[in-house]
Design an enzyme around this catalytic site. Structure first.
Site, mmCIF file in Angstrom:
data_model
loop_
_atom_site.group_PDB
_atom_site.id
_atom_site.type_symbol
_atom_site.label_atom_id
_atom_site.label_comp_id
_atom_site.label_asym_id
_atom_site.label_seq_id
_atom_site.Cartn_x
_atom_site.Cartn_y
_atom_site.Cartn_z
ATOM 1 N N GLY A 39 2.323 4.478 -5.873
ATOM 2 C CA GLY A 39 3.552 5.252 -5.796
ATOM 3 C C GLY A 39 3.612 5.927 -4.441
ATOM 4 O O GLY A 39 2.598 6.455 -3.949
ATOM 5 N N GLU A 135 11.732 7.285 -4.140
ATOM 6 C CA GLU A 135 11.387 6.668 -5.426
ATOM 7 C C GLU A 135 11.605 7.630 -6.592
ATOM 8 O O GLU A 135 11.203 7.330 -7.716
ATOM 9 C CB GLU A 135 9.934 6.177 -5.412
ATOM 10 N N ASN A 180 10.979 2.438 8.696
ATOM 11 C CA ASN A 180 10.461 1.283 9.423
ATOM 12 C C ASN A 180 11.632 0.454 9.942
ATOM 13 O O ASN A 180 12.800 0.828 9.760
ATOM 14 C CB ASN A 180 9.488 0.467 8.567
ATOM 15 N N GLY A 220 4.955 -1.276 12.820
ATOM 16 C CA GLY A 220 3.774 -2.073 12.526
ATOM 17 C C GLY A 220 2.840 -2.158 13.719
ATOM 18 O O GLY A 220 2.489 -1.153 14.341
ATOM 19 N N ASP A 250 3.002 4.696 3.935
ATOM 20 C CA ASP A 250 2.722 5.951 3.235
ATOM 21 C C ASP A 250 1.558 6.687 3.881
ATOM 22 O O ASP A 250 1.568 7.916 3.992
ATOM 23 C CB ASP A 250 2.407 5.688 1.766
ATOM 24 N N ARG A 283 -8.342 -2.068 4.460
ATOM 25 C CA ARG A 283 -8.929 -1.837 3.142
ATOM 26 C C ARG A 283 -7.952 -2.269 2.053
ATOM 27 O O ARG A 283 -6.755 -2.356 2.276
ATOM 28 C CB ARG A 283 -9.245 -0.345 2.974
ATOM 29 N N GLY A 285 -5.796 -1.995 -1.549
ATOM 30 C CA GLY A 285 -5.107 -0.987 -2.330
ATOM 31 C C GLY A 285 -4.209 -0.112 -1.481
ATOM 32 O O GLY A 285 -4.070 -0.289 -0.268
#
Length: 310
Positions: A39, A135, A180, A220, A250, A283, A285
């Site tokens: 989230g 959201e 973005n 990016g 995020d 990484r 997740g």
């Protein structure tokens, strides 16, 4: 006094790793399936907490085991949960994430309890920075911003995901708007992504609502831009090999606001946030990939030892 107040979503992320993202109508097999805390609100809160911010997090989860697990995960990531409520009769938010070997992703979100987020009492406790995304309900975010503006806070909106046209109605309340390239294209009504700094700058300035606003555009691997009516500042990106880009935006937002809340200039906060985001894509997740302040400072020291402080 907390330095930072964050309002946002909490999701249970189901992440499937694949060789290549599916085409329309195609069925593919996943190499692995894992569950993570996610989230946009939760991701940004974890990023800010790991960057050292003293924060409050305003959110909600659904009833049952999923909601309990999400709250425990927030606590495990050092995010305070006093303002995380349980919505009776609702399931927790869910996100289904497909990640390919290049680290690119497709995400489908079911809002669940996030669509019911409300603030019972206006929060006028003094904070330096207020951060929100899109959201959760627009009117809840509006009330949250307005209550903190009255107390002198600086407001930051990550206008993502760009699926609520009404999100643009929040822009006049915002001191720093973060988007973005695809979100910039959405809000400026163009069909293709902007191709160069000059075009990005021109488009971003059409979204400015007042003279003292800044729009931060994340690009990016090309870095990030801070754009006002009279200035353009470029923050280069650190070279990295992406494994999973989920939550990198995020990570940037949470780290940016953490550093602003701790007194950094925007330029220094953007440099820190850019490095944090570059570490997160290495990484797996979303929330789980957020680096600590020590992680970021080590990279900053390696890049330029003389510039590293606190």
């Amino acid at each position: 006094m907390s330095e930072l107040a964050i309002l946002g979503s909490v999701n249970l992320d189901t992440v499937m790793r694949v060789t290549a993202l599916p085409r329309p109508g195609e069925t593919i097999s996943a190499h692995s399936v894992e569950q993570f805390l996610g989230g946009k609100g939760a991701n940004q809160a974890v990023s800010a907490a790991r960057s050292g911010a003293d924060l409050t997090f305003h959110a909600c989860v659904g009833e049952g085991a999923d909601g309990a697990w999400l709250v425990s995960e927030l606590q495990a990531h050092s995010v305070p949960t006093e303002h995380v409520s349980i919505v009776p009769g609702e399931a927790s938010g869910r996100a289904y994430v497909c990640v390919d070997e290049a680290g690119e992703n497709h995400v489908i979100v079911a809002a669940g309890a996030n669509a019911r987020l409300e603030i019972d009492k206006p929060d006028r406790s003094p904070v330096r920075i207020v951060l929100a995304q899109l959201e959760t309900p627009i009117e809840t975010t509006r009330a949250f911003f307005q209550s903190h503006i009255e107390s002198g806070a600086r407001t930051v909106l990550n206008a993502a995901p760009a699926v609520q046209a009404a999100g643009e109605t929040l822009f006049p309340l915002v001191d720093i708007l973060v988007v973005n390239e695809s979100e910039l294209a959405y809000y400026t009504g163009i069909e293709t992504l902007p191709e160069d700094i000059e075009e990005i700058t021109r488009l971003a300035r059409t979204l400015l609502c007042r003279k003292d606003q800044v729009i931060v555009v994340t690009c990016g691997a090309a870095g990030a831009l801070a754009i006002s009516q009279t200035r353009l500042d470029v923050t280069p990106a650190r070279r990295t090999r992406a494994r999973d880009t989920t939550g990198s935006g995020d990570c940037f937002c949470g780290a940016l606001c953490a550093r602003l809340a701790m007194g950094d200039t925007l330029a220094n906060a953007m440099r820190y946030a850019s490095i944090a985001a570059s570490l997160s894509v290495e990484r797996d997740g979303a929330a789980a990939s957020m680096p600590t302040r020590e992680d970021v400072q080590l990279i900053m020291f390696e890049m330029n030892p003389e510039e590293v402080s606190g």
